[in-house]
Design a protein around this motif. Structure first.
Motif, PDB file in Angstrom:
ATOM      1  N   ARG A 287      56.861   0.865 -17.304  1.00  0.00           N
ATOM      2  CA  ARG A 287      55.789   1.786 -17.904  1.00  0.00           C
ATOM      3  C   ARG A 287      55.877   3.207 -17.554  1.00  0.00           C
ATOM      4  O   ARG A 287      56.012   4.022 -18.238  1.00  0.00           O
ATOM      5  CB  ARG A 287      54.441   1.217 -17.535  1.00  0.00           C
ATOM      6  N   LEU A 288      55.885   3.471 -16.349  1.00  0.00           N
ATOM      7  CA  LEU A 288      55.969   5.005 -16.022  1.00  0.00           C
ATOM      8  C   LEU A 288      57.270   5.493 -16.478  1.00  0.00           C
ATOM      9  O   LEU A 288      57.329   6.768 -16.730  1.00  0.00           O
ATOM     10  CB  LEU A 288      55.940   4.989 -14.271  1.00  0.00           C
ATOM     11  N   ARG A 289      58.635   4.843 -16.294  1.00  0.00           N
ATOM     12  CA  ARG A 289      59.748   5.499 -16.546  1.00  0.00           C
ATOM     13  C   ARG A 289      59.732   5.869 -18.171  1.00  0.00           C
ATOM     14  O   ARG A 289      60.197   6.562 -18.705  1.00  0.00           O
ATOM     15  CB  ARG A 289      60.809   4.412 -16.327  1.00  0.00           C
ATOM     16  N   THR A 290      59.133   4.828 -18.861  1.00  0.00           N
ATOM     17  CA  THR A 290      58.953   5.094 -20.300  1.00  0.00           C
ATOM     18  C   THR A 290      58.288   6.259 -20.913  1.00  0.00           C
ATOM     19  O   THR A 290      58.540   6.902 -21.693  1.00  0.00           O
ATOM     20  CB  THR A 290      58.428   3.900 -21.100  1.00  0.00           C
ATOM     21  N   MET A 291      57.125   6.463 -20.125  1.00  0.00           N
ATOM     22  CA  MET A 291      56.155   7.603 -20.372  1.00  0.00           C
ATOM     23  C   MET A 291      56.960   8.979 -20.198  1.00  0.00           C
ATOM     24  O   MET A 291      56.747   9.953 -20.971  1.00  0.00           O
ATOM     25  CB  MET A 291      54.738   7.425 -19.436  1.00  0.00           C
ATOM     26  N   VAL A 292      57.403   9.042 -18.964  1.00  0.00           N
ATOM     27  CA  VAL A 292      58.523  10.219 -18.768  1.00  0.00           C
ATOM     28  C   VAL A 292      59.429  10.382 -19.885  1.00  0.00           C
ATOM     29  O   VAL A 292      59.684  11.648 -20.408  1.00  0.00           O
ATOM     30  CB  VAL A 292      58.944  10.250 -17.423  1.00  0.00           C
ATOM     31  N   LEU A 293      60.219   9.324 -20.069  1.00  0.00           N
ATOM     32  CA  LEU A 293      61.393   9.292 -21.026  1.00  0.00           C
ATOM     33  C   LEU A 293      60.819   9.745 -22.562  1.00  0.00           C
ATOM     34  O   LEU A 293      61.491  10.685 -23.191  1.00  0.00           O
ATOM     35  CB  LEU A 293      62.250   8.206 -21.087  1.00  0.00           C
ATOM     36  N   MET A 294      59.635   9.365 -22.722  1.00  0.00           N
ATOM     37  CA  MET A 294      59.132   9.494 -24.250  1.00  0.00           C
ATOM     38  C   MET A 294      58.894  11.006 -24.343  1.00  0.00           C
ATOM     39  O   MET A 294      59.029  11.437 -25.417  1.00  0.00           O
ATOM     40  CB  MET A 294      57.859   8.512 -24.456  1.00  0.00           C
ATOM     41  N   TYR A 295      58.124  11.470 -23.439  1.00  0.00           N
ATOM     42  CA  TYR A 295      58.079  13.012 -23.473  1.00  0.00           C
ATOM     43  C   TYR A 295      59.049  14.058 -23.360  1.00  0.00           C
ATOM     44  O   TYR A 295      59.419  14.846 -24.268  1.00  0.00           O
ATOM     45  CB  TYR A 295      57.072  13.693 -22.350  1.00  0.00           C
TER      46      TYR A 295
END
Length: 523
Positions: A287-295
């Motif tokens: 979840r955290l990794r996806t949030m960073v990568l999305m931005y």
């Protein structure tokens, strides 16, 4: 043996895999032509309006009184998309990227369920069909709808195509094939610029550019299913057949190739209940990794397409500019291959550096006077920004695909691509800021990149160093003032923009210092 050991037996990048990857990367040329189509077919030439009384009161009257002073055939000249109708050009570009967003959301998880090959071939077939609809569109409404559908298919097959180039080869070649995919996309942009120079009528240009998709489809029919996907789904016998087929074409003996049996997930298992895109939200690390990568993907897309779609608005030949904005990416990819395979750099640090340099290049445009030489000018700095953001974008593709396991790789890439397409939707309207304030256009792009660099330095850095809301307010205030005072002189908002740059420059230096501290910590 497991799947990685099987690839060592078959050949990680043998002659057959080279041919398969070649077919897939050639499809990038076709997808690049479709992505950049609106840049040339939506070109707005110089025009004059014959004033009679109070001027034309409706669009139909405007069509009778407007005269285009340039010999240009585009959707603007055919449907007179000027004045109040000028937004329709940017809208068509945004509809294409809206289709990309929906395609990423739909095709990514779909290919994880039913397979890479059927999704890729179906999407490519319908993209070619809708591409021809674009070329023969009788009205703007049909043209806009066809661009939405083309984008829908383009987003799906682009994602699956990239995943296939990774899953056909051994893991040690993932960085190379991922970089090659982005490189050929840049070559496709340059080729489209050259094609537009020789083919001026927009309908003919759209037809010829779309015809390359027919060749790609015919070549892609012979491609097999991904052995990695088959193995992850428990279809080990089919995976062995594909691997043996590859081994024979590579000239290797794989008659004794037997994969370790893995049972397909049972209906009541936790993986099935939480599988797919939901896994990205349930697992705390993902979840955290996806949030960073999305931005990061969002900012890269906004800057990449914002600069590229504005190529026709800069001085000089629009065809040369489009080609130049494509060719300028090529040096970035050898740099990516070099840096991401070095232990002292790697994926994360390299991406952070390129993001920092891209943001710095866009921010430095404020320091350059308007009338300067060709070596040091706003255009040259914008090209440097395009070069650096292309490198960061390429690493983001490779890095993201490696951070997710096979069973949810397409779902992870699909979610990141979805946020990426949000930036793409806004990108066609970014060059329109050039009519109010070109500095604010590049300034905003620089700020997005600079913040993405900070996210890329450390996954949790946005918790430790919150993004200064004052910087966002300053940028938005500068944009608003430039828009409100578009018809006033430059000195009325010059002081506001200078204060914006001072604040943003301070934040940029803080980001560089954070990167330095992180390097010291890692060493």
């Amino acid at each position: 043996m497991d799947i990685e050991a099987a690839f060592h037996t078959v050949g990680e990048f043998g002659p057959y895999q080279k041919r398969a990857v070649t077919v897939l990367v050639l499809a990038q040329v076709y997808m690049a032509c479709q992505s950049m189509l609106i840049v040339l077919v939506g070109y707005t030439p110089e025009y004059r309006i014959e004033q009679q009384g109070d001027g034309p009161s409706s669009h139909r009257e405007l069509q009778q009184h407007v005269t285009f002073t340039e010999d240009v055939d585009s959707i603007v000249t055919e449907w007179v998309l000027i004045k109040q109708q000028a937004y329709k050009v940017s809208l068509a570009g945004s509809l294409f990227f809206t289709g990309l967003l929906v395609g990423n959301v739909v095709f990514g998880p779909l290919s994880d369920k039913i397979g890479r090959r059927p999704v890729y071939l179906t999407g490519l077939f319908f993209e070619v069909i809708f591409g021809y609809v674009t070329a023969v569109a009788p009205s703007y409404e049909v043209f806009a709808a066809s661009r939405l559908l083309v984008g829908l298919m383009n987003g799906g097959i682009g994602l699956v195509c990239f995943v296939l180039t990774q899953e056909y080869v051994g893991k040690s070649y993932w960085a190379m094939t991922g970089t090659l995919t982005s490189m050929i996309f840049a070559v496709g942009i340059a080729l489209f610029g050259a094609l537009g120079h020789f083919i001026r009528p927009w309908r003919t240009l759209a037809t010829v550019a779309n015809s390359s998709g027919v060749l790609c489809f015919l070549l892609s029919v012979t491609l097999p299913e991904s052995p990695r996907w088959l193995y992850s789904q428990g279809q080990t016998e089919r995976a062995e057949e594909v691997l043996r087929f590859m081994a024979v074409r590579n000239g290797n003996n794989a008659t004794n190739l037997i994969l370790q049996r893995v049972g397909a997930a049972k209906p009541g298992s936790p993986v099935r209940n939480r599988g797919g895109i939901l896994q990205l939200a349930v697992h705390p690390v993902l979840r955290l990794r996806t949030m960073v990568l999305m931005y990061v993907w969002y900012a890269c897309s906004l800057v990449y397409y914002g600069l590229t779609l504005g190529a026709s608005d800069t001085s000089g030949s629009r065809f040369v500019n489009v080609a130049m904005y494509g060719l300028v990416e090529l040096p970035a990819y050898p740099l990516c291959i070099y840096f991401i395979n070095k232990s002292w750099a790697g994926r994360r640090k390299s991406m952070a550096i390129f993001l920092c340099l891209a943001g710095s290049a866009c921010l430095c445009t404020m320091l350059i006077p308007e009338n300067t030489g060709t070596l040091l000018s706003v255009t040259s700095l914008a090209l440097v920004g395009k070069l650096m953001v292309s490198a960061a974008f390429n690493i983001a593709y490779v890095y993201t695909s490696e951070l997710y396991p096979t069973v949810i790789r397409n779902a992870g890439l699909g979610v990141c691509s979805m946020s990426c397409r949000v930036g793409g939707i806004l990108a066609p309207f970014v060059p329109s800021m050039n009519s109010t304030c070109w500095i604010c256009w590049l300034l905003s792009l620089g700020k997005f990149i600079q913040f993405s660099h900070r996210l890329a330095v450390e996954d949790r850095c946005f918790f430790k160093f919150p993004f200064p809301s004052s910087c966002v307010s300053v940028v938005l205030l500068a944009s608003l003032l430039c828009t409100q005072h578009a018809n006033t002189k430059h000195f009325q908002y010059k002081r506001v923009i200078r204060s914006s740059v001072a604040t943003l420059g301070r934040d940029l230096l803080l980001g560089i210092y954070e990167l330095h501290l992180q390097w010291q910590k890692d060493q």
